[in-house]
Scaffold this active site. Structure first.
Site, PDB file in Angstrom:
ATOM      1  CG  HIS A 273     -14.245  -2.962   3.555  1.00 50.83           C
ATOM      2  ND1 HIS A 273     -15.557  -3.168   3.352  1.00 50.83           N
ATOM      3  CD2 HIS A 273     -13.706  -2.560   2.626  1.00 50.83           C
ATOM      4  CE1 HIS A 273     -15.889  -2.795   2.060  1.00 50.83           C
ATOM      5  NE2 HIS A 273     -14.841  -2.260   1.765  1.00 50.83           N
ATOM      6  CG  ASP A 274     -13.175   0.657   2.034  1.00 46.22           C
ATOM      7  OD1 ASP A 274     -12.090   0.587   2.545  1.00 46.22           O
ATOM      8  OD2 ASP A 274     -13.437   0.474   0.708  1.00 46.22           O
TER       9      ASP A 274
ATOM     10  CE  LYS B 270     -11.189   3.535   0.599  1.00 42.09           C
ATOM     11  NZ  LYS B 270     -11.456   2.803  -0.601  1.00 42.09           N
TER      12      LYS B 270
ATOM     13  CG  ASP C  42     -11.953  -4.307  -0.779  1.00 47.08           C
ATOM     14  OD1 ASP C  42     -13.287  -3.941  -1.001  1.00 47.08           O
ATOM     15  OD2 ASP C  42     -11.038  -3.626  -0.551  1.00 47.08           O
TER      16      ASP C  42
ATOM     17  CG  HIS D 242      -8.898   3.807   4.030  1.00 46.71           C
ATOM     18  ND1 HIS D 242      -7.963   3.548   3.450  1.00 46.71           N
ATOM     19  CD2 HIS D 242      -9.626   2.474   4.264  1.00 46.71           C
ATOM     20  CE1 HIS D 242      -8.079   2.236   2.679  1.00 46.71           C
ATOM     21  NE2 HIS D 242      -9.036   1.773   3.262  1.00 46.71           N
TER      22      HIS D 242
ATOM     23  CG  HIS E  73      -9.265  -4.405   4.051  1.00 44.36           C
ATOM     24  ND1 HIS E  73      -9.554  -3.392   5.001  1.00 44.36           N
ATOM     25  CD2 HIS E  73      -9.556  -3.643   2.767  1.00 44.36           C
ATOM     26  CE1 HIS E  73      -9.820  -2.376   4.732  1.00 44.36           C
ATOM     27  NE2 HIS E  73     -10.093  -2.449   3.329  1.00 44.36           N
ATOM     28  CG  HIS E  74      -5.883  -1.991   1.734  1.00 47.40           C
ATOM     29  ND1 HIS E  74      -6.160  -2.076   0.199  1.00 47.40           N
ATOM     30  CD2 HIS E  74      -7.023  -1.129   2.142  1.00 47.40           C
ATOM     31  CE1 HIS E  74      -7.586  -1.595   0.016  1.00 47.40           C
ATOM     32  NE2 HIS E  74      -7.959  -1.027   1.115  1.00 47.40           N
TER      33      HIS E  74
END
Length: 364
Positions: free
Chosen positions: A224-225, A228, A307, A253, A278-279
């Protein structure tokens, strides 16, 4: 073609259809024993799985009329299953009136004939032994041939399943490594990837997800990240508030991560949706697309909550860890704003009575 031949073809057709639907080694073993009893008309059938670590055979599936033998372990050389496993012949036929001394019989077992068919790969690797018994009539040459076909079909299907499991394990390890690559840059988030994957899977199961969407949720959670990795340390590790330009860079990101993961073969749209969305927020104020409510992909809605919960309950450079009860209050208050209310309800039910996470220091 005579009636026996037609009957044999029907048996094999039913066996192949059942094996096609099996998705694990245990399911394959269950199919082999169940259909041996029903299609070959045996009194019982057992599958003894070979355990290379213990160099033993263990009963892992059974069907038919007999005393419960699940879990019975035969060390190397003990019993007729081992005689069959170590012999070059494809089947061992032991008649009830000629049982050899090494026969292993449970108390109360009647005298009966038995067939033993080892499952061996072309390279000679032993997977197990399929055995069946019948009081009368004795087994025929046709029965022997059919049990060998059952064993060979089981070998092929088990090997296919084991290969798929090995590939899945390798993929899981690679995805975890990618997730840990980010944690190596940001010391305060160590453990976040593994925790988030585990909790996302628990929540997905609580919401009734099947195995395929659960797999996509796990993959998305691992990655998911990943975007970044392109964010400079000065922004990623900044302890204070971000400037508008830094915030925009940080928000990018999710798009970078989606673009990176799109390059990985066989990544499904559902995985990409977790990474990209997811944000997003239930009320439409999230990013990158400002999706609202059920416009947000379901797996992304699940992971968004996981998260945030993990971030709340573990220390970060910009906040201390919050108690679980306080974090749950925040999650509850954000139902219908940040989070899908249905996902919140399932999560609160899942987390009821959970202990506080243990904070550990990684700074020596």
């Amino acid at each position: 073609m005579n009636p026996d031949d037609w009957a044999a073809l029907g048996v094999l057709r039913e066996l192949s259809g059942a094996l096609l639907g099996a998705r694990s080694g245990a399911q394959i073993e269950e199919v082999l024993t169940r259909l041996t009893v029903s299609l070959l008309g045996t009194r019982y059938a057992l599958f003894l799985r070979y355990d290379p670590a213990q160099d033993s055979l263990r009963v892992t599936a059974e069907a038919g009329e007999h005393a419960s033998e699940l879990g019975v372990v035969l060390p190397r050389g003990q019993g007729l299953s081992w005689r069959a496993a170590l012999a070059p012949e494809p089947v061992l036929h032991v008649r009830g009136d000629a049982l050899p001394p090494e026969t292993v019989r449970l108390p109360g077992s009647p005298t009966q004939s038995a067939l033993f068919a080892p499952l061996r790969t072309p390279g000679g690797k032993l997977l197990g032994v399929l055995t069946a018994g019948r009081i009368a009539p004795d087994f025929s040459a046709r029965d022997e041939a059919l049990l060998v076909i059952f064993a060979n079909s089981g070998t092929v299907t088990l090997e296919r399943t084991f290969e798929a499991e090995r590939a899945a394990a390798a993929r899981e390890g690679a995805l975890l490594a990618l997730g840990l690559a980010l944690e190596a840059r940001d010391y305060e988030t160590q453990g976040h990837t593994s925790r988030a994957v585990a909790l996302a899977e628990r929540l997905g199961r609580a919401l009734g997800l099947g195995e395929e969407p659960l797999d996509a949720l796990r993959q998305g959670a691992y990655l998911h990240d990943i975007g970044k990795l392109s964010v400079p340390d000065g922004v990623l590790l900044k302890p204070g508030p971000l400037t508008p330009a830094e915030r925009a860079l940080m928000r990018d990101h999710v798009l970078t991560g989606e673009a990176l993961v799109r390059c990985i073969p066989a990544m499904s749209p559902e995985v990409l949706a977790v990474i990209r969305s997811h944000h997003e927020r239930w009320d439409g104020t999230g990013y990158p697309d400002g999706l609202r409510g059920e416009e947000i992909p379901f797996l992304a809605r699940i992971f968004a909550l996981v998260d945030v919960f993990d971030a709340l309950t573990h220390a970060r450079p910009y906040h201390a860890a919050r108690p679980v009860a306080e974090a749950l209050d925040i999650i509850r208050a954000e139902a219908g704003r940040h989070f899908d209310p249905g996902v919140v309800a399932a999560f609160l039910g899942l987390m009821e009575g959970q202990p506080e996470p243990v904070e550990r220091s990684f700074r020596g």
